[in-house]
Scaffold this motif. Structure first.
Motif, short mmCIF file in Angstrom:
data_model
loop_
_atom_site.label_atom_id
_atom_site.label_comp_id
_atom_site.label_asym_id
_atom_site.label_seq_id
_atom_site.Cartn_x
_atom_site.Cartn_y
_atom_site.Cartn_z
N LEU A 171 -14.80 -69.53 62.72
CA LEU A 171 -15.76 -68.51 62.15
C LEU A 171 -16.93 -68.12 62.85
O LEU A 171 -17.42 -67.03 62.85
N VAL A 172 -17.52 -68.93 63.37
CA VAL A 172 -18.68 -68.79 64.42
C VAL A 172 -18.00 -67.79 65.68
O VAL A 172 -18.77 -66.96 65.88
N GLN A 173 -16.91 -68.19 66.07
CA GLN A 173 -16.36 -67.44 67.37
C GLN A 173 -16.37 -65.87 66.80
O GLN A 173 -16.09 -64.73 67.65
N ARG A 174 -16.03 -65.54 65.52
CA ARG A 174 -15.66 -64.16 65.06
C ARG A 174 -17.17 -63.56 64.33
O ARG A 174 -17.05 -62.67 63.73
N GLY A 175 -18.10 -64.21 64.51
CA GLY A 175 -19.37 -63.50 64.46
C GLY A 175 -20.44 -64.10 63.29
O GLY A 175 -21.46 -63.54 63.03
N VAL A 176 -19.77 -64.86 62.72
CA VAL A 176 -20.48 -65.70 61.57
C VAL A 176 -21.63 -66.59 62.09
O VAL A 176 -21.51 -67.36 62.95
N ASP A 177 -22.78 -66.47 61.63
CA ASP A 177 -23.92 -67.16 62.19
C ASP A 177 -24.09 -68.53 62.05
O ASP A 177 -23.81 -68.81 60.74
N SER A 178 -24.07 -69.47 62.70
CA SER A 178 -23.76 -70.83 62.86
C SER A 178 -24.76 -71.59 61.96
O SER A 178 -24.55 -72.57 61.43
N SER A 179 -25.98 -71.03 62.08
CA SER A 179 -27.31 -71.48 61.19
C SER A 179 -26.87 -71.29 59.74
O SER A 179 -27.18 -72.25 58.70
N ARG A 180 -25.92 -70.69 59.17
CA ARG A 180 -25.62 -70.53 57.76
C ARG A 180 -24.69 -71.83 57.33
O ARG A 180 -24.25 -71.81 56.17
N ILE A 181 -23.93 -72.35 58.16
CA ILE A 181 -22.86 -73.35 58.18
C ILE A 181 -22.96 -74.81 58.24
O ILE A 181 -23.84 -75.12 59.22
N ILE A 182 -22.67 -75.41 57.13
CA ILE A 182 -22.64 -76.98 57.37
C ILE A 182 -21.26 -77.46 57.22
O ILE A 182 -20.41 -76.81 56.46
N VAL A 183 -21.00 -78.71 57.87
CA VAL A 183 -19.68 -79.34 58.03
C VAL A 183 -19.88 -80.73 56.95
O VAL A 183 -20.84 -81.39 57.35
N ILE A 184 -18.78 -80.72 56.21
CA ILE A 184 -18.82 -82.23 55.35
C ILE A 184 -17.30 -82.55 55.49
O ILE A 184 -16.48 -82.01 54.85
N PRO A 185 -17.16 -84.04 56.06
CA PRO A 185 -16.02 -84.52 55.98
C PRO A 185 -15.71 -85.29 54.69
O PRO A 185 -16.54 -86.12 54.45
N PHE A 186 -14.43 -85.31 54.31
CA PHE A 186 -14.27 -86.04 53.03
C PHE A 186 -12.91 -87.05 53.22
O PHE A 186 -12.62 -87.90 52.36
N GLY A 187 -12.36 -86.98 54.51
CA GLY A 187 -11.14 -87.89 54.63
C GLY A 187 -10.00 -87.67 53.59
O GLY A 187 -9.75 -86.45 53.48
N GLU A 188 -9.58 -89.11 53.25
CA GLU A 188 -8.49 -88.88 52.08
C GLU A 188 -9.01 -88.99 50.83
O GLU A 188 -8.22 -89.21 49.90
N SER A 189 -10.40 -88.95 50.68
CA SER A 189 -11.07 -89.29 49.20
C SER A 189 -10.74 -88.27 48.11
O SER A 189 -11.12 -88.77 47.05
N GLN A 190 -10.32 -87.08 48.32
CA GLN A 190 -10.22 -86.03 47.45
C GLN A 190 -8.93 -85.48 47.35
O GLN A 190 -8.88 -84.13 47.72
#
Length: 217
Positions: A171-190
């Motif tokens: 998404l960032v490579q396509r121009g979306v501002d990285s400051s708008r994005i957070i990443v959350i991993p859930f693994g296999e829990s959901q």
């Protein structure tokens, strides 16, 4: 003074008392109701006495309602644009809850088992999603990674993190501002399907993108 109070209250009921005629009006009215409630509370805090509190609540309701309606309308437009952009997609599904938009990048075309590399078939969808996100900078984005149950909990948590990061980077490579994005991993829990079959595990290997307004105004 009483006329001023009455005007504010009437504005509030204009927002909350009219039946929506379509999805756009529905989203705007939901936002208006929430904004009006918050505005009324703020107005009461500002008020210095009984009369001042009534004035503050009425004005707060009107101002907050107008702001909330604007947020709801913006999310309606973004949902419409995403649905149009992804209408022919078999890799992405859109879900709406209030002013939250959720895009699921389906596991059967997103990632191979054990891999955080985005499959080539997903890039056209990511291109379209990024274009819409750029048009609506007043939103924040949460990218959630998910895996199937193959492997250990720890390895799956790390794999889900890398998958979410892969989508964020795309998404960032396509121009979306990285400051708008957070990443959350859930693994296999959901999981969204059984992990007992290959088809179910494919569905669980996914990334979900959540989009919400960055503020109420």
């Amino acid at each position: 003074m009483k006329k001023f109070i009455l005007s504010g209250v009437l504005i509030f009921f204009v927002f909350t008392g009219c039946a929506p005629q379509n999805r756009t009006q529905s989203g705007a009215l939901i936002g208006a109701a929430g904004g009006a409630a918050a505005g009324a509370l703020a107005g009461q805090i500002i008020g210095k006495d009984t009369e001042g509190t009534l004035i503050g609540a009425a004005v707060g309701s009107a101002v907050g309602g107008a702001a909330g309606a604007g947020v709801g309308y913006m999310m309606d437009k973004q949902e419409r644009d995403l649905n149009q952009a992804l209408a022919a997609s078999n890799a992405a599904a859109i879900h709406r809850e209030g002013n939250l938009l959720a895009i699921t990048l389906k596991g059967d075309v997103s990632f191979d088992s054990g891999s955080a590399n985005i499959n080539p078939g997903l890039y056209s969808e990511i291109d379209r999603i990024a274009q819409i996100m750029i048009q609506y900078p007043q939103t924040r984005i949460q990218v959630e990674g998910h895996t199937d149950s193959q492997g250990s909990d720890a390895s799956n948590m790390e794999l889900s993190r890398r998958r979410a990061n892969s989508v964020m980077n795309a998404l960032v490579q396509r121009g979306v501002d990285s400051s708008r994005i957070i990443v959350i991993p859930f693994g296999e829990s959901q999981p969204v399907a059984t992990n007992a079959t290959p088809e179910g595990r494919q569905k669980n290997r996914r990334v979900e993108i959540k989009i919400e307004p960055s503020s109420a105004g």
